[in-house]
Design a protein around this motif. Structure first.
Motif, PDB file in Angstrom:
ATOM      1  N   LEU A  58       0.796  -1.221   0.000  1.00 25.09           N
ATOM      2  CA  LEU A  58       0.000   0.000   0.000  1.00 25.09           C
ATOM      3  C   LEU A  58       0.835   1.281   0.000  1.00 25.09           C
ATOM      4  N   LEU A  59       1.926   1.288   0.769  1.00 26.14           N
ATOM      5  CA  LEU A  59       2.690   2.526   0.954  1.00 26.14           C
ATOM      6  C   LEU A  59       3.928   2.641   0.076  1.00 26.14           C
ATOM      7  N   PHE A  60       4.537   1.502  -0.258  1.00 27.60           N
ATOM      8  CA  PHE A  60       5.813   1.550  -0.971  1.00 27.60           C
ATOM      9  C   PHE A  60       5.746   0.906  -2.347  1.00 27.60           C
ATOM     10  N   ASP A  61       4.535   0.630  -2.814  1.00 24.34           N
ATOM     11  CA  ASP A  61       4.343   0.022  -4.136  1.00 24.34           C
ATOM     12  C   ASP A  61       5.107  -1.288  -4.303  1.00 24.34           C
ATOM     13  N   ASP A  62       5.243  -2.049  -3.228  1.00 32.10           N
ATOM     14  CA  ASP A  62       5.820  -3.394  -3.349  1.00 32.10           C
ATOM     15  C   ASP A  62       4.898  -4.220  -4.238  1.00 32.10           C
ATOM     16  N   PRO A  63       5.452  -5.167  -4.985  1.00 31.69           N
ATOM     17  CA  PRO A  63       4.600  -5.945  -5.891  1.00 31.69           C
ATOM     18  C   PRO A  63       3.607  -6.830  -5.134  1.00 31.69           C
ATOM     19  N   LEU A  64       2.392  -6.896  -5.646  1.00 28.40           N
ATOM     20  CA  LEU A  64       1.352  -7.757  -5.101  1.00 28.40           C
ATOM     21  C   LEU A  64       1.242  -8.972  -6.006  1.00 28.40           C
ATOM     22  N   SER A  65       1.323 -10.154  -5.411  1.00 30.47           N
ATOM     23  CA  SER A  65       1.254 -11.375  -6.194  1.00 30.47           C
ATOM     24  C   SER A  65       0.370 -12.395  -5.490  1.00 30.47           C
ATOM     25  N   ILE A  66       0.022 -13.428  -6.220  1.00 27.52           N
ATOM     26  CA  ILE A  66      -0.755 -14.523  -5.638  1.00 27.52           C
ATOM     27  C   ILE A  66       0.047 -15.163  -4.510  1.00 27.52           C
ATOM     28  N   GLY A  67       1.344 -15.290  -4.701  1.00 30.84           N
ATOM     29  CA  GLY A  67       2.200 -15.878  -3.669  1.00 30.84           C
ATOM     30  C   GLY A  67       2.169 -15.077  -2.377  1.00 30.84           C
ATOM     31  N   LEU A  68       2.190 -13.759  -2.492  1.00 33.58           N
ATOM     32  CA  LEU A  68       2.125 -12.893  -1.317  1.00 33.58           C
ATOM     33  C   LEU A  68       0.793 -13.072  -0.591  1.00 33.58           C
ATOM     34  N   VAL A  69      -0.285 -13.053  -1.338  1.00 34.25           N
ATOM     35  CA  VAL A  69      -1.612 -13.216  -0.739  1.00 34.25           C
ATOM     36  C   VAL A  69      -1.735 -14.587  -0.083  1.00 34.25           C
ATOM     37  N   PHE A  70      -1.265 -15.623  -0.753  1.00 33.61           N
ATOM     38  CA  PHE A  70      -1.320 -16.978  -0.207  1.00 33.61           C
ATOM     39  C   PHE A  70      -0.466 -17.082   1.057  1.00 33.61           C
ATOM     40  N   GLY A  71       0.714 -16.502   1.026  1.00 30.20           N
ATOM     41  CA  GLY A  71       1.596 -16.525   2.194  1.00 30.20           C
ATOM     42  C   GLY A  71       0.994 -15.824   3.392  1.00 30.20           C
ATOM     43  N   ILE A  72       0.405 -14.657   3.170  1.00 34.12           N
ATOM     44  CA  ILE A  72      -0.242 -13.916   4.254  1.00 34.12           C
ATOM     45  C   ILE A  72      -1.419 -14.724   4.808  1.00 34.12           C
ATOM     46  N   THR A  73      -2.167 -15.366   3.920  1.00 34.24           N
ATOM     47  CA  THR A  73      -3.285 -16.203   4.358  1.00 34.24           C
ATOM     48  C   THR A  73      -2.790 -17.343   5.245  1.00 34.24           C
ATOM     49  N   LEU A  74      -1.690 -17.972   4.859  1.00 35.35           N
ATOM     50  CA  LEU A  74      -1.127 -19.048   5.676  1.00 35.35           C
ATOM     51  C   LEU A  74      -0.645 -18.545   7.036  1.00 35.35           C
ATOM     52  N   ILE A  75      -0.029 -17.373   7.059  1.00 37.45           N
ATOM     53  CA  ILE A  75       0.441 -16.800   8.324  1.00 37.45           C
ATOM     54  C   ILE A  75      -0.740 -16.552   9.261  1.00 37.45           C
ATOM     55  N   ILE A  76      -1.769 -15.907   8.737  1.00 35.32           N
ATOM     56  CA  ILE A  76      -2.942 -15.611   9.566  1.00 35.32           C
ATOM     57  C   ILE A  76      -3.611 -16.894  10.027  1.00 35.32           C
ATOM     58  N   GLY A  77      -3.707 -17.880   9.140  1.00 34.28           N
ATOM     59  CA  GLY A  77      -4.265 -19.176   9.525  1.00 34.28           C
ATOM     60  C   GLY A  77      -3.469 -19.837  10.636  1.00 34.28           C
ATOM     61  N   GLY A  78      -2.164 -19.751  10.561  1.00 39.75           N
ATOM     62  CA  GLY A  78      -1.319 -20.310  11.608  1.00 39.75           C
ATOM     63  C   GLY A  78      -1.517 -19.625  12.943  1.00 39.75           C
ATOM     64  N   VAL A  79      -1.629 -18.316  12.918  1.00 36.70           N
ATOM     65  CA  VAL A  79      -1.863 -17.564  14.159  1.00 36.70           C
ATOM     66  C   VAL A  79      -3.219 -17.937  14.752  1.00 36.70           C
ATOM     67  N   VAL A  80      -4.232 -18.080  13.900  1.00 38.54           N
ATOM     68  CA  VAL A  80      -5.563 -18.475  14.385  1.00 38.54           C
ATOM     69  C   VAL A  80      -5.490 -19.864  15.024  1.00 38.54           C
ATOM     70  N   LEU A  81      -4.814 -20.796  14.374  1.00 39.11           N
ATOM     71  CA  LEU A  81      -4.690 -22.150  14.933  1.00 39.11           C
ATOM     72  C   LEU A  81      -3.944 -22.149  16.267  1.00 39.11           C
ATOM     73  N   LEU A  82      -2.925 -21.331  16.393  1.00 35.99           N
ATOM     74  CA  LEU A  82      -2.193 -21.258  17.652  1.00 35.99           C
ATOM     75  C   LEU A  82      -3.042 -20.671  18.769  1.00 35.99           C
TER      76      LEU A  82
END
Length: 114
Positions: free
Chosen positions: A77-101
């Protein structure tokens, strides 16, 4: 609840420090560099205080996971870093892991509720 308050402050200040790390341009710009040092100092202090209330594995997973996910989103959002499917999938996995913990395991993870 106190543990989660400290943890929230630790996450917030870690994210702020990381954003200013980018703005410090390799510690060549003074004000952002000072904010980086203060931000990480406050973050680690609050993470340490968190450990009086929450188990290390839970606190560190939440701190690092949410910090990483939110930093990645803010980078896009702030630094125009590239947005990719891999990034979205990775963030989803991180959040899922935190929820499971955070899912109940039969034992009380938070010492305050005991």
């Amino acid at each position: 609840m106190k543990g989660y308050l400290y943890l929230s402050i630790a996450i917030f200040t870690e994210i702020i420090a990381t954003m200013f790390l980018k703005l410090s341009e390799g510690f060549t710009v003074l004000i952002p560099s000072i904010i980086v040092v203060i931000g990480y100092g406050v973050s680690f202090y609050c993470l340490g205080k968190t450990l009086a209330f929450l188990p290390l594995s839970l606190a560190y997973a939440i701190w690092s996971g949410l910090g990483t996910a939110l930093t990645a989103v803010l980078g896009v959002l702030l630094f125009d870093d590239p947005l990719s499917i891999g990034l979205v999938f990775g963030i989803t996995l991180i959040i899922g892991g935190v929820v499971l913990l955070n899912a109940p395991s039969g034992e009380k993870a938070d010492k305050e509720t005991a």
